[in-house]
Write a protein that holds these residues in place. Sequence first.
Motif, PDB file in Angstrom:
ATOM      1  N   GLN A 138      42.833  43.150  45.718  1.00  0.00           N
ATOM      2  CA  GLN A 138      41.933  43.692  46.735  1.00  0.00           C
ATOM      3  C   GLN A 138      42.125  43.006  48.076  1.00  0.00           C
ATOM      4  N   SER A 164      31.840  34.711  37.617  1.00  0.00           N
ATOM      5  CA  SER A 164      32.123  34.751  36.184  1.00  0.00           C
ATOM      6  C   SER A 164      30.862  35.015  35.377  1.00  0.00           C
ATOM      7  N   SER A 165      29.691  34.961  36.010  1.00  0.00           N
ATOM      8  CA  SER A 165      28.465  35.209  35.253  1.00  0.00           C
ATOM      9  C   SER A 165      27.334  35.596  36.199  1.00  0.00           C
ATOM     10  N   THR A 166      26.287  36.177  35.633  1.00  0.00           N
ATOM     11  CA  THR A 166      25.117  36.525  36.439  1.00  0.00           C
ATOM     12  C   THR A 166      24.505  35.290  37.065  1.00  0.00           C
ATOM     13  N   GLU A 167      24.486  34.196  36.292  1.00  0.00           N
ATOM     14  CA  GLU A 167      23.891  32.964  36.794  1.00  0.00           C
ATOM     15  C   GLU A 167      24.615  32.509  38.047  1.00  0.00           C
ATOM     16  N   TYR A 215      23.095  42.691  36.158  1.00  0.00           N
ATOM     17  CA  TYR A 215      24.165  43.126  37.048  1.00  0.00           C
ATOM     18  C   TYR A 215      23.649  44.338  37.817  1.00  0.00           C
ATOM     19  N   THR A 232      36.625  42.737  41.937  1.00  0.00           N
ATOM     20  CA  THR A 232      36.935  42.951  40.533  1.00  0.00           C
ATOM     21  C   THR A 232      38.360  42.485  40.259  1.00  0.00           C
ATOM     22  N   ASP A 233      39.230  42.701  41.218  1.00  0.00           N
ATOM     23  CA  ASP A 233      40.596  42.212  41.089  1.00  0.00           C
ATOM     24  C   ASP A 233      40.915  41.557  42.417  1.00  0.00           C
ATOM     25  N   HIS A 234      40.494  40.290  42.527  1.00  0.00           N
ATOM     26  CA  HIS A 234      40.444  39.621  43.823  1.00  0.00           C
ATOM     27  C   HIS A 234      41.766  39.654  44.564  1.00  0.00           C
ATOM     28  N   GLN A 238      36.524  37.809  35.421  1.00  0.00           N
ATOM     29  CA  GLN A 238      37.756  37.723  36.198  1.00  0.00           C
ATOM     30  C   GLN A 238      38.969  37.515  35.313  1.00  0.00           C
ATOM     31  N   GLN A 273      30.793  40.090  48.903  1.00  0.00           N
ATOM     32  CA  GLN A 273      31.475  41.179  48.194  1.00  0.00           C
ATOM     33  C   GLN A 273      32.117  40.622  46.942  1.00  0.00           C
ATOM     34  N   ILE A 274      31.677  41.112  45.794  1.00  0.00           N
ATOM     35  CA  ILE A 274      32.234  40.619  44.537  1.00  0.00           C
ATOM     36  C   ILE A 274      33.497  41.418  44.202  1.00  0.00           C
ATOM     37  N   TRP A 334      34.907  36.247  43.401  1.00  0.00           N
ATOM     38  CA  TRP A 334      34.518  36.825  42.119  1.00  0.00           C
ATOM     39  C   TRP A 334      33.387  35.992  41.538  1.00  0.00           C
TER      40      TRP A 334
END
Lengths: 323, 423
Positions: B78, B44-47, A110, B73-75, A280, B70-71, B42
Motif C-alpha cells: 500500500q 496486530s490486535s484490538t488492544e 474492530y 492491510t498490506d503495509h 499482519q 490509517q490501518i 498496521w
Amino acid sequence: MTTTSQSKTEKQYIETASLSRTFIRRSFATLTVTLLVVFALVQTVPFALTIANSLKCRPVVQQRPQVFIPSPPFGVDCRTETGAALPAEATSTLFTFNPALEGYQRVFEYNLDVWFLNTVYYAVAITVLRLIFDSLAGYALARIRFPGNRVFFFIILGTMMIPGVVLLVPRFIILQQLGLLNTYQGVILTLGADAFGVFLMKQFFESIPPEIEEAAMVDGANRFVMFGRVILPMATPALTALAIFSFQGTWNNFMDLLIIVGGDASKHNLPLGLAQLRGQFGDTLEWNTFLAGAVIATIPLALLFFFFQRYFVEGISYTGLKG
Amino acid sequence: MKHLRLISLLTIFMLLFAVPALVAADDDDADGDEVRLVLAGWSSSTEETNTLNALLEEFTATTGIEVEWQISTDHRTQLQTAFASGTYPNVFYIDSSYLLDWVDAGVVAIGEDVVEDQDGFYEALLDIFTVGGTLYCPPKDFSTMALQFNQDLFDAAGLDYPTADWTWDDVYAAAEALTDPDAGVIGLVTPPELPRWLPFLHQNGGIIFDEITGEYAMNDEAALEALAFYISFSTDGIGGAPSVVDAGWGGEAFGEGRAAMAMEGNWVINYLLEDYPELNWGVVELPVGPVERATMAFTVCYGVGADNDFLEESWELVNFLTGEEGQLATTEVSFGPMPTRPSAAEAYVEVWLPRSEGRGFDAGDVEAFIAGAEYSYPWQLPVGFGPFVDAFNAALQRAFAGEITAEDVIAEAEAAAMEIMGN
C-alpha cells in the motif's frame, strides 16, 4: 363374485411379477438418497464447523477444532479474572464444547459496523446502476439497428474474454488519474455496468417476440415508452436474476475493492475487513474472531438466498452459467 | 414515462456525486489552517489499536494537531503504491527489512537532528535505522529470537532444562534425546528460512556482507559450518521444517507439543498463552555459538515522509510516540513487540504477569528476549535482494530433503547475490 376373484388373481399376478422391479426401484431410490445425504453433509460440514468454531474459546479451536456439539453452560468466559486464557479442558470435553461469545465480542471491537454498512452501500448502489445500464444497453443491442451495432456487441462481449486480473493495473492507473482512488465513487462507477449483465439482458430481450413491440408502436408508443411500459415489465425474471447476481457478486467482491479502496480503511467492505483480521503476519490469527466475522458476513447473503431461492435457480437456467 | 423519469433522475444523481469527487481530489492538500497528519501502519490486535488511538487523542489534546490513523492491510504494497502516486502519509511504519529500499527511493526524511533523547534507545536498534552514518527514524518496537523449550518433554526425557550458556553441541544432543518418531515429536523445529538461520551464521562469526568493504561474505568457512549444522537437524531426523510435524509455523509445532524446542521471537508468547494455555514451557537465550552470542532483531520505526507539508509536526508526533511516555503506554498492552527504550523493559515483563498467572509459564522468562537487544543483528538486506532470499530458501528446502549439500546452498545463494549486484 367371479369377476372379483378374477381381478384379484390378476392383481396378485401383477404384484408378484413387479415385486422384483419394485425392489430394484426402492433400493435404487435408497442409494440415491444416501448419496445425496453424503453430498449434503460434505457441503454442510464446513458451515457447521465455521459456526461451531466461531463460538469456541481460542484454545479449543486450536486443539479440538472438530468438536461441534454445544453443551451448557452457554456464554462461558474464556479467561480467568487476571486475563489469562483458560485451558481447552475447562471449556470443552472430547465431544462437546461450551459456547463462548468472545469471538463475536472481539470482532465488534474492530470496525465491523463500518465494513457492514459499506458493503450494503456498494451492493445496493451497484445493483441499481447495473439494472439500469445493463437493461438499456441490452435492449439497444437486441432491438435497435444502428451502425456498429454488432461491433459494439462484440467489444462488450470481448471484455468478458479478458481475464480480470489483467485489468487491475490499468484500472488502478486510470482511477488514480481521475482522482477516484479511495473513494466510494471509484468503486461504484467502475462496477456500475458489466458485460455479463448486458449480455444476459440482450439474450432475454431477443427472446421476446418483436410483434409485441410492433403492436405498441401501432398504438403510438415511442422507444422509451415501449421499453419502460412494455418490455421491462416482461423482463422481470431476467432483471431479478441480474439483481441477485450483482448483489451477491458485489457483496463478496474482494479484488476490485482492494485495488480501488484498499488504501482507506474507512471504505473497506466485509471481505477486505475480514482479511485484515488475519493480522499482519498471519501467525496471530484469532480463529474465533475471524470465524465470527465470517459468520456475520454470510448471514445476509444466506437470508437473501433463502427467500429468493426460486429466482436463483431460474437465473442459473437463463444463462446456463453457474452463479 | 415513469421509468424514463426515474432513469434520468438516477443518472443525474450519479453524475452529481461523481463530479465533486473529481474536484475534491485536488484541494485535499490546499487546506491551509488546520494541521492534519496521516499516520499509516498496521495493528496486530484490538488492544494495540485502542492504545494507539488513546495516545493520538492525547497528542491532539496537548498540541492541537489532528492525526488520522490509517490501518494498512498490506503495509508495504500500500505504501509503495502511495509513493508511486506521489501523495503518501506524513508518518508511516518502516520495517527494517525494507528500510534501505525506501531510503533509496528518497521518501524517508532524515531524523538525525530531530529525534529526541537518542541515548535512551537501545544502541543496536538505532544502528539498524542508521544508513550511511545518518539516523533516519527512531525505532517503534522490536522483537528478538530466543529458545523455547517444552518442560514436560524435557522431564519425560530426563533432561535438564536449557540454560543461557548452552552451546550448539548441547542443543544438538538435547534435540537428539528428545526426538521420538513414534510419538511424532522432533527435537527442534528449524524453519527453512534465511532469517531463522542467520543467528547461527552470526554466532559462528559469519556475516552476509563484510562490514568494512561491503563485499558479499556469506561464502566463507564460517557460513558453511553454520549452515551444515542447521541442515543436520533435518537430515539427521531430529529437527526439520514445521511441515514435517504438520504445523503451519514453528509456534504451532511447539504449541502442539510436536517440537520439543523452537527458536521463535517474542510474538510467540501471546500466541502460546492464548492458544495453548496448558502448555508448560520456558524461554532461554539462544545458545552461545562457537565465536559469539548472537540473535536477530526484527524491528520497525516511525518514518517521516520526505515530501511532507507538515514536517515539523510530523516529528513532534514521532517524538511523542517513541518518547518515554509513549513507549510505556504501548508496553502496557503490547502483546508481542518490545519497547525500544531499556527504561520500559521492566514494564514489559510486568505485562505478562497477570496473563500467565496459574499457567505453566514464568513471566520472568521474557527477559531472555529483552537480553537479545544487546547482541542482535538486524534483519536487513540491500536494495533488490528479495530474489536472493527466495533463492536461499528454495535451496535450503532442498538441502533439508537431502537433495543437495550445504556447499550447494552457499553456492546457489552466492550466484543469486552476484546476479543482483552485477546489475
